[in-house]
Design a protein around this motif. Structure first.
Motif, PDB file in Angstrom:
ATOM      1  N   GLU A  41      16.050 -56.216  -0.495  1.00  0.00           N
ATOM      2  CA  GLU A  41      16.169 -55.569   0.814  1.00  0.00           C
ATOM      3  C   GLU A  41      17.627 -55.475   1.240  1.00  0.00           C
ATOM      4  N   ILE A  42      18.408 -56.510   0.971  1.00  0.00           N
ATOM      5  CA  ILE A  42      19.844 -56.484   1.290  1.00  0.00           C
ATOM      6  C   ILE A  42      20.519 -55.361   0.512  1.00  0.00           C
ATOM      7  N   ARG A  43      20.241 -55.276  -0.796  1.00  0.00           N
ATOM      8  CA  ARG A  43      20.852 -54.237  -1.631  1.00  0.00           C
ATOM      9  C   ARG A  43      20.438 -52.842  -1.160  1.00  0.00           C
ATOM     10  N   LEU A  44      19.171 -52.685  -0.812  1.00  0.00           N
ATOM     11  CA  LEU A  44      18.693 -51.387  -0.354  1.00  0.00           C
ATOM     12  C   LEU A  44      19.351 -50.989   0.965  1.00  0.00           C
ATOM     13  N   ARG A  45      19.428 -51.923   1.914  1.00  0.00           N
ATOM     14  CA  ARG A  45      20.032 -51.624   3.216  1.00  0.00           C
ATOM     15  C   ARG A  45      21.507 -51.237   3.086  1.00  0.00           C
ATOM     16  N   VAL A  46      22.261 -51.965   2.263  1.00  0.00           N
ATOM     17  CA  VAL A  46      23.682 -51.659   2.124  1.00  0.00           C
ATOM     18  C   VAL A  46      23.874 -50.326   1.386  1.00  0.00           C
ATOM     19  N   THR A  47      22.977 -50.010   0.465  1.00  0.00           N
ATOM     20  CA  THR A  47      23.040 -48.715  -0.222  1.00  0.00           C
ATOM     21  C   THR A  47      22.780 -47.584   0.769  1.00  0.00           C
ATOM     22  N   ILE A  48      21.758 -47.726   1.582  1.00  0.00           N
ATOM     23  CA  ILE A  48      21.442 -46.698   2.584  1.00  0.00           C
ATOM     24  C   ILE A  48      22.567 -46.569   3.597  1.00  0.00           C
ATOM     25  N   PHE A  49      23.112 -47.701   4.044  1.00  0.00           N
ATOM     26  CA  PHE A  49      24.216 -47.669   5.006  1.00  0.00           C
ATOM     27  C   PHE A  49      25.417 -46.924   4.427  1.00  0.00           C
ATOM     28  N   SER A  50      25.766 -47.229   3.180  1.00  0.00           N
ATOM     29  CA  SER A  50      26.909 -46.566   2.534  1.00  0.00           C
ATOM     30  C   SER A  50      26.672 -45.065   2.408  1.00  0.00           C
ATOM     31  N   CYS A  51      25.467 -44.688   2.020  1.00  0.00           N
ATOM     32  CA  CYS A  51      25.134 -43.264   1.896  1.00  0.00           C
ATOM     33  C   CYS A  51      25.203 -42.562   3.252  1.00  0.00           C
ATOM     34  N   ARG A  52      24.629 -43.186   4.271  1.00  0.00           N
ATOM     35  CA  ARG A  52      24.644 -42.576   5.607  1.00  0.00           C
ATOM     36  C   ARG A  52      26.071 -42.381   6.107  1.00  0.00           C
ATOM     37  N   PHE A  53      26.928 -43.368   5.872  1.00  0.00           N
ATOM     38  CA  PHE A  53      28.327 -43.265   6.298  1.00  0.00           C
ATOM     39  C   PHE A  53      28.994 -42.057   5.655  1.00  0.00           C
ATOM     40  N   LEU A  54      28.852 -41.927   4.346  1.00  0.00           N
ATOM     41  CA  LEU A  54      29.492 -40.811   3.640  1.00  0.00           C
ATOM     42  C   LEU A  54      28.884 -39.467   4.025  1.00  0.00           C
ATOM     43  N   LEU A  55      27.573 -39.447   4.272  1.00  0.00           N
ATOM     44  CA  LEU A  55      26.928 -38.200   4.686  1.00  0.00           C
ATOM     45  C   LEU A  55      27.390 -37.764   6.067  1.00  0.00           C
ATOM     46  N   LYS A  56      27.535 -38.716   6.975  1.00  0.00           N
ATOM     47  CA  LYS A  56      27.929 -38.380   8.350  1.00  0.00           C
ATOM     48  C   LYS A  56      29.319 -37.772   8.426  1.00  0.00           C
ATOM     49  N   LEU A  59      31.752 -36.671   3.109  1.00  0.00           N
ATOM     50  CA  LEU A  59      32.637 -37.006   1.998  1.00  0.00           C
ATOM     51  C   LEU A  59      31.839 -37.117   0.701  1.00  0.00           C
ATOM     52  N   PRO A  60      32.486 -36.843  -0.429  1.00  0.00           N
ATOM     53  CA  PRO A  60      31.781 -36.946  -1.712  1.00  0.00           C
ATOM     54  C   PRO A  60      31.497 -38.409  -2.072  1.00  0.00           C
ATOM     55  N   PHE A  61      30.447 -38.625  -2.832  1.00  0.00           N
ATOM     56  CA  PHE A  61      30.059 -39.981  -3.214  1.00  0.00           C
ATOM     57  C   PHE A  61      30.796 -40.464  -4.457  1.00  0.00           C
ATOM     58  N   CYS A  62      30.799 -39.643  -5.487  1.00  0.00           N
ATOM     59  CA  CYS A  62      31.296 -40.070  -6.799  1.00  0.00           C
ATOM     60  C   CYS A  62      32.757 -39.722  -7.006  1.00  0.00           C
ATOM     61  N   GLY A  63      33.402 -40.531  -7.827  1.00  0.00           N
ATOM     62  CA  GLY A  63      34.774 -40.268  -8.221  1.00  0.00           C
ATOM     63  C   GLY A  63      34.817 -39.622  -9.587  1.00  0.00           C
ATOM     64  N   HIS A  64      36.006 -39.383 -10.075  1.00  0.00           N
ATOM     65  CA  HIS A  64      36.175 -38.760 -11.382  1.00  0.00           C
ATOM     66  C   HIS A  64      35.748 -39.710 -12.493  1.00  0.00           C
ATOM     67  N   ASP A  65      36.088 -40.970 -12.346  1.00  0.00           N
ATOM     68  CA  ASP A  65      35.796 -41.966 -13.384  1.00  0.00           C
ATOM     69  C   ASP A  65      35.315 -43.244 -12.712  1.00  0.00           C
ATOM     70  N   GLU A  66      34.042 -43.569 -12.876  1.00  0.00           N
ATOM     71  CA  GLU A  66      33.479 -44.746 -12.220  1.00  0.00           C
ATOM     72  C   GLU A  66      33.307 -45.922 -13.180  1.00  0.00           C
ATOM     73  N   MET A  67      34.096 -45.946 -14.238  1.00  0.00           N
ATOM     74  CA  MET A  67      34.037 -47.063 -15.178  1.00  0.00           C
ATOM     75  C   MET A  67      34.578 -48.325 -14.507  1.00  0.00           C
ATOM     76  N   GLU A  68      34.242 -49.475 -15.062  1.00  0.00           N
ATOM     77  CA  GLU A  68      34.595 -50.781 -14.476  1.00  0.00           C
ATOM     78  C   GLU A  68      36.080 -50.922 -14.164  1.00  0.00           C
ATOM     79  N   LYS A  69      36.953 -50.476 -15.071  1.00  0.00           N
ATOM     80  CA  LYS A  69      38.396 -50.685 -14.903  1.00  0.00           C
ATOM     81  C   LYS A  69      39.112 -49.516 -14.230  1.00  0.00           C
TER      82      LYS A  69
END
Length: 120
Positions: A41-56, A59-69
Motif C-alpha cells: 500500500e505504501i508503494r502504491l500510494r507513493v507511485t500514484i502520488f508521483s504520477c499525479r504530481f507529474l500529470l498536474k 511533465l514527462p515521466f521517463c528519461g532518456h536512460d533509466e539504467m541504475e548508473k
C-alpha cells in the motif's frame, strides 16, 4: 490417460496441483502478511502520488536512460527518490527495497494510472 510421460498425464497432474487448496492463487494471496500488505500500500500510494504530481504540471515521466548508473533517470524516478529521502518508511519499501517482481514503477503501470486520472 496414456503413459506417465504423455502430454495428457502431465496436464492432468498440473490440473490436480492447481486445484489443491493450499497451493491455489487465492490461498497464496490470503496468506500474505499484514506487513506485506502495508508495504504494498505504501508503494502504491507513493507511485500514484508521483504520477499525479507529474500529470498536474504536465511533465514527462521517463528519461532518456533509466539504467541504475544513469544521471538522467527521468522525472518519475526523481520525484520518487525525493519523497523517499524524507520518509524512512517509504525508503525501506520502495525501488531497490521493493520485491523484484513488483512492477509499480514500470511505464505500463504509470500509463494505467495516467489513464485512470484522465477518465475522472
Amino acid at each position: 490417460m496414456g503413459e506417465i510421460h504423455s502430454s495428457h498425464h502431465k496436464a492432468e497432474e498440473k490440473c490436480d496441483l492447481l486445484l489443491r487448496k493450499n497451493q491455489s492463487i487465492g490461498e497464496v494471496l490470503h496468506k500474505q502478511t499484514k506487513l506485506e500488505q502495508n508495504n504494498y500500500e505504501i508503494r502504491l500510494r507513493v507511485t500514484i502520488f508521483s504520477c499525479r504530481f507529474l500529470l498536474k504540471i504536465a511533465l514527462p515521466f521517463c528519461g532518456h536512460d533509466e539504467m541504475e548508473k544513469s544521471n538522467n533517470k527521468g522525472l518519475f524516478l526523481k520525484v520518487l527518490s525525493l519523497i523517499r529521502e524524507d520518509n524512512e518508511k517509504i525508503l525501506k519499501v520502495t525501488l531497490e527495497n521493493a520485491p523484484k517482481n513488483e512492477k509499480l514503477t514500470s511505464p505500463t503501470i504509470q500509463k494505467d494510472i495516467d489513464n485512470g486520472f484522465q477518465k475522472r
